[in-house]
Design an enzyme around this catalytic site. Sequence first.
Site, PDB file in Angstrom:
ATOM      1  N   ARG A 100       4.254 -15.758   6.295  1.00  0.00           N
ATOM      2  CA  ARG A 100       3.134 -14.900   6.298  1.00  0.00           C
ATOM      3  C   ARG A 100       1.451 -15.738   6.411  1.00  0.00           C
ATOM      4  NH1 ARG A 100       1.967  -9.620   8.035  1.00  0.00           N
ATOM      5  NH2 ARG A 100       1.063  -8.608   6.336  1.00  0.00           N
ATOM      6  N   THR A 372       3.858  -6.340  17.442  1.00  0.00           N
ATOM      7  CA  THR A 372       4.862  -7.181  16.384  1.00  0.00           C
ATOM      8  C   THR A 372       5.826  -7.476  17.314  1.00  0.00           C
ATOM      9  OG1 THR A 372       3.941  -6.407  14.308  1.00  0.00           O
ATOM     10  CG2 THR A 372       6.019  -7.222  14.182  1.00  0.00           C
ATOM     11  N   THR A 390       4.444 -11.368  13.921  1.00  0.00           N
ATOM     12  CA  THR A 390       3.296 -10.349  14.443  1.00  0.00           C
ATOM     13  C   THR A 390       1.946 -11.439  14.464  1.00  0.00           C
ATOM     14  OG1 THR A 390       2.370  -8.228  14.176  1.00  0.00           O
ATOM     15  CG2 THR A 390       2.692  -9.716  12.105  1.00  0.00           C
ATOM     16  N   ASN A 392      -0.446  -8.989  14.195  1.00  0.00           N
ATOM     17  CA  ASN A 392      -0.855  -7.467  13.720  1.00  0.00           C
ATOM     18  C   ASN A 392      -0.983  -6.757  14.864  1.00  0.00           C
ATOM     19  OD1 ASN A 392      -1.021  -5.642  11.808  1.00  0.00           O
ATOM     20  ND2 ASN A 392      -3.209  -6.099  11.383  1.00  0.00           N
ATOM     21  N   ASP A 414      -3.803  -6.172   6.741  1.00  0.00           N
ATOM     22  CA  ASP A 414      -2.785  -5.677   5.971  1.00  0.00           C
ATOM     23  C   ASP A 414      -3.390  -5.763   4.420  1.00  0.00           C
ATOM     24  OD1 ASP A 414      -1.191  -4.909   7.871  1.00  0.00           O
ATOM     25  OD2 ASP A 414      -0.088  -6.490   7.969  1.00  0.00           O
ATOM     26  N   SER A 444       4.943  -4.955   6.045  1.00  0.00           N
ATOM     27  CA  SER A 444       6.065  -3.957   6.186  1.00  0.00           C
ATOM     28  C   SER A 444       7.296  -4.588   7.005  1.00  0.00           C
ATOM     29  CB  SER A 444       5.563  -2.439   6.978  1.00  0.00           C
ATOM     30  OG  SER A 444       4.404  -2.047   6.348  1.00  0.00           O
ATOM     31  N   GLY A 463       6.312  -2.156  14.367  1.00  0.00           N
ATOM     32  CA  GLY A 463       5.935  -0.683  14.168  1.00  0.00           C
ATOM     33  C   GLY A 463       5.036  -0.606  12.840  1.00  0.00           C
ATOM     34  N   GLY A 464       4.416  -1.626  12.019  1.00  0.00           N
ATOM     35  CA  GLY A 464       3.874  -1.394  11.207  1.00  0.00           C
ATOM     36  C   GLY A 464       4.469  -0.716   9.995  1.00  0.00           C
TER      37      GLY A 464
HETATM   38  O1  DON Z   1       2.896  -7.042   8.420  1.00  0.00           O
HETATM   39  C1  DON Z   1       2.993  -5.844   9.019  1.00  0.00           C
HETATM   40  O2  DON Z   1       3.244  -4.884   8.175  1.00  0.00           O
HETATM   41  C2  DON Z   1       2.085  -5.478  10.048  1.00  0.00           C
HETATM   42  N1  DON Z   1       0.935  -6.707  10.505  1.00  0.00           N
HETATM   43  C3  DON Z   1       2.955  -5.373  11.191  1.00  0.00           C
HETATM   44  C4  DON Z   1       2.317  -4.706  12.378  1.00  0.00           C
HETATM   45  C5  DON Z   1       3.034  -4.242  13.367  1.00  0.00           C
HETATM   46  O3  DON Z   1       4.365  -4.043  13.152  1.00  0.00           O
HETATM   47  C6  DON Z   1       2.629  -3.748  14.531  1.00  0.00           C
HETATM   48  N2  DON Z   1       3.420  -3.166  15.585  1.00  0.00           N
HETATM   49  N3  DON Z   1       3.763  -3.011  16.315  1.00  0.00           N
END
Ligand code: DON
Length: 562
Positions: A100, A372, A390, A392, A414, A444, A463-464
């Site tokens: 991360r 992501t 990701t 982001n 985030d 997430s 998918g955040g």
């Molecule tokens: O770490 C996370 O939760 C977000 N930065 C993830 C972003 C994400 O999944 C975007 N999606 N398609």
Amino acid sequence: MTGKLGKAHSVCSALFVLALAIAPAVQGAGHSNAAIASAHPLATAAGEEILGRGGNAFDAAIAVASVLAVVEPYSSGLGGGGFFLLHRARDGHQVMVDARETAPAGVKQEMYVGPDGKPIRGATTQGGTAAGIPGVPAALVHVAERYGTLPLAVTLASAIRHARDGFAVDERYARLAALRERSLQGLPGAARVFLEGGRAPRAGWLLRQSELAATIERLAKEGRNGFYAGPVARSLVESVNRAGGAWQLSDLAGYRAVERPALRFQYRGATVTTASLPSAGGIALAQSLNMLERFDLADSRAPETSHLLIEALRRAFHDRAQFLGDSDFVPVPVERLTSKAYAIKRGASINIAASSRSEALEHEPRAGGGNTTHFSVIDVAGNRVAATLTINLLFGSGIVAEGTGVLLNNEMDDFSVRFDVPNSFRLRGGTANAIAPGKRPLSSMTPTFVEDEKGVLVLGAPGGSRIVSQVLLAVLDYVRAPAVDLAALVGAPRFHHQWWPDVVEMEPGGFPGDWRTTLEVKGHHVEVAKRKWGNMQAVYKAKETGAVQAASDPRGAEGGWY
Ligand code: DON
């Protein structure tokens, strides 16, 4: 590997084969099978090639991740971060490699909040203040040194080749670049690389990234110093600071991918292994499944069952907002939150007949369109990798560090800038997830393994915040099913709830007419999303036969991304 390669699953369409199940000619006899599922056929092919050369799942993961960094530049890359969940067959060792991003040492609250106390628009999503110190390069080196069998010169070779020689962009690239065309046009570094003459290209355009090729080559030759020191590091710092950031060379030199124990729990006889902090996803998955365990669940898309899932998610996401943050910085009661005893207490207020109201849940957080990628690998020996990576949001911060081809993330979004200000995924959070130097923002991302008497499932998705409900639905579907149809599992319709806003999102299509009305009668606010979400990538190996399946989400080919 001596077996012949057989394509067990061609998901999406005949032209867009992303997932490969690689089956030896002779089944059984001490041989098991290998499988890879990723969001891009070139990435899957690179992993397959490494397995074919005798590399293990960890080598293959390096190849897949590095090719995704080249061919899905809007999703993940050297300028981003993520989590690699690993299982080593030899001794059963399981670990999460936490790559991360970290907040740079120079972050200050006033970069994100104005003198009027209001968040500064765009500070966490655009420009230099949006980018965290990247983790993916450190993770690639770490995984190679600790778990791989092949040198980076071999595992990164496909990525270098695709970056240097170029690859024909697909429909998905064209669509996503078009979505971000305006903002990319305002970023000369990014526009030069990702647009064709200042415009989003059509499918078939050859995207060449020679500077990125040189950076990956440097990583292959010099290891972590090839990225975190020397000319690449200098360019990253200069480019970010020119765009308003506050990076120092020491932020890069000090970055470490960290091994953390994976989160492990039981659900109805299955062992679930998933992401630990700084991902909030695994904890939410554990809490939700623990709360659901006492119910005899029918099909999770039956409205009565969906109601229970929504109520469990509501409570888990509420706890996320209250308690979760980087545990290197704040104390987080993970054991308590993920215990069966806590689930009984927390889930006691779930009413089978009626929805709860999010604002009425018992505690409040303390004041204080994205992208992501996920891929899953199982090799012949049974080693496994589930990796979610990701930068982001789509094309991240849009900053391409000069001369390096590295597109930087906007992961600072985030963090929770203020408890009442939701981020791009409408997530709220308290002081536990406040910005601080060196801290990792909550995520997430939920790379996950599920093992039961049937076999082993390796999965995850982008998918955040909606990653959590995607993985939850898939785990429930998997555990309930007497036999596994992986393509059906990843293609099944989705819904989502995240405590705040107090809304159930449902994917368009796929649900029977009474699904929505039954939930509304129970008191839920249901909204139909504009489009489907997620791009799940899963592989499965059956225990008894060793037969493998691999499946890519049909939504990927349809251009869905978040
Ligand atoms: O770490 C996370 O939760 C977000 N930065 C993830 C972003 C994400 O999944 C975007 N999606 N398609």
